[in-house]
Design an enzyme around this catalytic site. Structure first.
Site, PDB file in Angstrom:
ATOM      1  N   HIS A 145       0.735  -1.264  -0.104  1.00 25.06           N
ATOM      2  CA  HIS A 145      -0.058   0.010   0.009  1.00 25.06           C
ATOM      3  C   HIS A 145       0.889   1.356  -0.073  1.00 25.06           C
ATOM      4  O   HIS A 145       1.879   1.174   0.559  1.00 25.06           O
ATOM      5  CB  HIS A 145      -0.896  -0.016   1.198  1.00 25.06           C
ATOM      6  CG  HIS A 145      -2.038   0.705   1.154  1.00 25.06           C
ATOM      7  ND1 HIS A 145      -2.143   2.245   1.368  1.00 25.06           N
ATOM      8  CD2 HIS A 145      -3.470   0.448   0.942  1.00 25.06           C
ATOM      9  CE1 HIS A 145      -3.245   2.629   1.277  1.00 25.06           C
ATOM     10  NE2 HIS A 145      -4.125   1.687   0.679  1.00 25.06           N
ATOM     11  N   ASP A 187      -7.807  -5.524  -0.165  1.00 23.17           N
ATOM     12  CA  ASP A 187      -8.210  -6.341  -1.591  1.00 23.17           C
ATOM     13  C   ASP A 187      -8.194  -7.879  -1.238  1.00 23.17           C
ATOM     14  O   ASP A 187      -8.821  -8.790  -1.828  1.00 23.17           O
ATOM     15  CB  ASP A 187      -7.794  -5.843  -2.673  1.00 23.17           C
ATOM     16  CG  ASP A 187      -8.339  -4.362  -3.078  1.00 23.17           C
ATOM     17  OD1 ASP A 187      -9.389  -4.310  -3.134  1.00 23.17           O
ATOM     18  OD2 ASP A 187      -7.543  -3.712  -3.524  1.00 23.17           O
TER      19      ASP A 187
HETATM   20  C1  LIG Z   1      -0.361  -0.684  -3.976  1.00 27.17           C
HETATM   21  C2  LIG Z   1       0.830  -0.507  -4.794  1.00 27.17           C
HETATM   22  C3  LIG Z   1       0.673  -0.056  -6.006  1.00 27.17           C
HETATM   23  C4  LIG Z   1       1.588   0.599  -3.845  1.00 27.17           C
HETATM   24  O1  LIG Z   1       2.728   0.841  -4.826  1.00 27.17           O
HETATM   25  P1  LIG Z   1       3.905   1.873  -4.373  1.00 27.17           P
HETATM   26  O2  LIG Z   1       3.573   2.820  -3.188  1.00 27.17           O
HETATM   27  O3  LIG Z   1       4.199   2.754  -5.647  1.00 27.17           O
HETATM   28  O4  LIG Z   1       5.040   0.967  -4.077  1.00 27.17           O
HETATM   29  P2  LIG Z   1       6.073   0.018  -5.036  1.00 27.17           P
HETATM   30  O5  LIG Z   1       5.315  -0.301  -6.176  1.00 27.17           O
HETATM   31  O6  LIG Z   1       6.865   1.232  -5.567  1.00 27.17           O
HETATM   32  O7  LIG Z   1       6.597  -0.878  -3.879  1.00 27.17           O
HETATM   33  C5  LIG Z   1       7.769  -0.674  -3.240  1.00 27.17           C
HETATM   34  C6  LIG Z   1       8.666  -1.703  -2.965  1.00 27.17           C
HETATM   35  O8  LIG Z   1       7.835  -2.782  -2.636  1.00 27.17           O
HETATM   36  C7  LIG Z   1       7.524  -4.000  -3.639  1.00 27.17           C
HETATM   37  N1  LIG Z   1       6.149  -4.113  -3.650  1.00 27.17           N
HETATM   38  C8  LIG Z   1       5.178  -3.571  -3.260  1.00 27.17           C
HETATM   39  N2  LIG Z   1       3.894  -4.176  -3.225  1.00 27.17           N
HETATM   40  C9  LIG Z   1       4.370  -5.440  -3.620  1.00 27.17           C
HETATM   41  C10 LIG Z   1       3.630  -6.614  -4.079  1.00 27.17           C
HETATM   42  N3  LIG Z   1       2.052  -6.405  -3.708  1.00 27.17           N
HETATM   43  N4  LIG Z   1       4.302  -7.782  -4.425  1.00 27.17           N
HETATM   44  C11 LIG Z   1       5.502  -7.749  -4.374  1.00 27.17           C
HETATM   45  N5  LIG Z   1       6.292  -6.719  -4.244  1.00 27.17           N
HETATM   46  C12 LIG Z   1       5.670  -5.425  -3.910  1.00 27.17           C
HETATM   47  C13 LIG Z   1       7.855  -3.299  -5.125  1.00 27.17           C
HETATM   48  O9  LIG Z   1       8.159  -4.356  -5.924  1.00 27.17           O
HETATM   49  C14 LIG Z   1       8.912  -2.438  -4.453  1.00 27.17           C
HETATM   50  O10 LIG Z   1      10.333  -2.980  -4.418  1.00 27.17           O
HETATM   51  P3  LIG Z   1      11.684  -2.448  -4.961  1.00 27.17           P
HETATM   52  O11 LIG Z   1      11.771  -1.098  -4.085  1.00 27.17           O
HETATM   53  O12 LIG Z   1      12.450  -3.513  -4.549  1.00 27.17           O
HETATM   54  O13 LIG Z   1      11.284  -2.206  -6.520  1.00 27.17           O
HETATM   55  C15 LIG Z   1       1.889  -1.886  -4.530  1.00 27.17           C
HETATM   56  O14 LIG Z   1       2.056  -2.210  -3.464  1.00 27.17           O
HETATM   57  C16 LIG Z   1       1.207  -2.976  -5.541  1.00 27.17           C
HETATM   58  O15 LIG Z   1       1.393  -3.178  -6.919  1.00 27.17           O
HETATM   59  N6  LIG Z   1       0.306  -3.897  -4.871  1.00 27.17           N
HETATM   60  C17 LIG Z   1      -0.227  -4.968  -5.620  1.00 27.17           C
HETATM   61  C18 LIG Z   1      -1.556  -4.488  -6.159  1.00 27.17           C
HETATM   62  C19 LIG Z   1      -2.627  -4.217  -5.134  1.00 27.17           C
HETATM   63  O16 LIG Z   1      -2.999  -5.195  -4.209  1.00 27.17           O
HETATM   64  N7  LIG Z   1      -3.248  -2.833  -5.169  1.00 27.17           N
HETATM   65  C20 LIG Z   1      -4.437  -2.812  -4.183  1.00 27.17           C
HETATM   66  C21 LIG Z   1      -4.034  -1.768  -3.200  1.00 27.17           C
HETATM   67  S1  LIG Z   1      -5.159  -1.218  -2.151  1.00 27.17           S
END
Ligand SMILES: CC(C)(COP(=O)(O)OP(=O)(O)OC[C@H]1O[C@@H](n2cnc3c(N)ncnc32)[C@H](O)[C@@H]1OP(=O)(O)O)[C@@H](O)C(=O)NCCC(=O)NCCS
Length: 371
Positions: free
Chosen positions: A250, A300
């Site tokens: 998140h 979710d």
């Molecule tokens: C929600 C989300 C988009 C937040 O993204 P964000 O704040 O931009 O954070 P990032 O995607 O940059 O993630 C930071 C790090 O954690 C990792 N990470 C975050 N969520 C992850 C996940 N669900 N699975 C695997 N790795 C994850 C990223 O790969 C990144 O790693 P790195 O620094 O080695 O590249 C992200 O956690 C995600 O894609 N989750 C899965 C989809 C989901 O469940 N969405 C519903 C949200 S309520």
């Protein structure tokens, strides 16, 4: 300075919702969301979010009756319903009907009144499309029933299920500060566009798998994992392939998402033997226990299992989310436009300047001069 993904950027002040990401707390107008999920009703929380305070008994009665009077689809909309293909995604169905409603509703009433109308009609759109696309007879809305009970009745033709738990889930999903879909609604609202357009835009943002659309990706992921003993292998494969694990992570919560905790406890109480639930819990234990990427389950992960156990089809999950979140979307637009400033950020240009225009006869595949 560039803030990729607007991470950490505050664009306005709000008194609607406070998220404490480090401690995993969420408050609507200062009230902990778990308390509202336990004790309140959909209508009461909607009132709280829109008007900024809990209603008195008579205010709530009046408000509930307004909610229930705006449930019908117009005859024109019904005609369109019966012409639709039966395999549409429910988010698209919402977009279609809200666009129609928006194009006929040119009234000058205040935004709160419009917000009530919009939120009231969501259950009817979803339930009607569910019944129509499954070749079932439509069940018209009932003015004497509260919002969630009426919805459940219109979908399943029944009034006894785990209705209190369903209402709590909708309350948990109602509001979440400036997430991507709410921000989309604000951007549209800040141009002084109409409220229906804000909601149609927000629906588009919500359905993406990084946002609300993740809930539809969770059950297939859990099925792909197949059993609790395959969790470790699956997680390691995702990490190796740099693939996101759906229902985890998140932008704001850097610990447990309080809504995920609440829903996990609800499922544990009502559907403890659910197969996907057992895999999800093991996934949580493995990821959190091993501090993998410092991610935690988000709402979710468990809302999807809960909605499925309640009998809703998978391609309706994001739309169910929207049926709740429409309250938060509209509350934020109303608050923002009361002290409006056009939202218009900038990007940092890194391309060339003063490039020659090459006539098409002389242009090669790279757009360069071939002569
Ligand atoms: C929600 C989300 C988009 C937040 O993204 P964000 O704040 O931009 O954070 P990032 O995607 O940059 O993630 C930071 C790090 O954690 C990792 N990470 C975050 N969520 C992850 C996940 N669900 N699975 C695997 N790795 C994850 C990223 O790969 C990144 O790693 P790195 O620094 O080695 O590249 C992200 O956690 C995600 O894609 N989750 C899965 C989809 C989901 O469940 N969405 C519903 C949200 S309520």
């Amino acid at each position: 300075m560039i803030f990729k993904g607007l991470e950490g950027v505050k664009v306005c002040k709000t008194s609607i919702c406070y998220m404490d990401g480090s401690n995993g707390r969420l408050f609507y107008r200062g009230i902990p969301v778990e308390t509202l999920a336990d004790k309140s009703s959909f209508e009461e929380v909607a009132y709280l979010l829109w008007y900024g305070k809990l209603p008195t008994k008579s205010q709530l009665e009046e408000f509930k009756s307004k909610f229930s009077r705006n449930r019908d689809l117009s005859p024109e909309s019904l005609e369109i319903l019966f012409k639709l293909p039966k395999n549409l995604h429910y988010v698209d169905v919402l977009k279609i009907f809200l666009s129609i409603h928006g194009s006929v509703d040119n009234s000058e009433e205040d935004l709160q009144e419009k917000a009530i109308k919009i939120a009231s009609v969501f259950p009817t759109i979803l339930a009607y499309y569910y019944r129509y696309s499954n070749d079932l007879e439509l069940i018209p809305p009932r003015e004497d029933l509260p919002h969630i009970e009426n919805f459940y009745h219109m979908v399943f033709g029944e009034r006894d299920g785990y209705l209190r738990a369903l209402e709590s889930a909708f309350i948990l999903l109602m509001e979440q500060d400036l997430n991507a879909s709410t921000f989309t609604a604000l951007v549209i609202g800040s141009t002084l566009s109409d409220l229906y357009s804000c909601i149609v835009g927000a629906l588009g943002a919500l359905r993406g798998p990084l946002h609300g659309g993740a809930c539809e990706k969770v059950p297939p992921m859990l099925e792909e994992i197949g059993s609790e003993d395959k969790v470790e292998e699956y997680v390691q494969r995702c990490l190796a392939e740099k693939k996101k694990i759906m229902g985890f992570g998140h932008r704001i919560y850097k610990t447990y998402d309080p809504r995920a905790v609440y829903l996990r406890d609800t499922i544990q109480r009502l559907f403890p033997d659910n197969k996907l639930f057992k895999i999800a819990k093991r996934l949580e234990e493995y990821i959190v226990g091993n501090r993998i990427k410092n991610i935690y389950p988000n709402v979710d992960l468990y809302s999807s299992i809960f909605f499925e156990a309640m009998g809703f089809p998978r391609n309706m999950f994001t739309a169910l989310f929207a049926m709740a979140r429409v309250v938060g979307w509209t509350a934020h637009v109303i608050e923002y436009v009361s002290d409006n400033k056009l939202i218009r950020p900038e990007s940092e240009y890194v391309g060339p300047i003063g490039v020659d225009y090459i006539p098409i006869e002389r242009r090669d595949e790279d757009g360069k001069d071939s002569h």
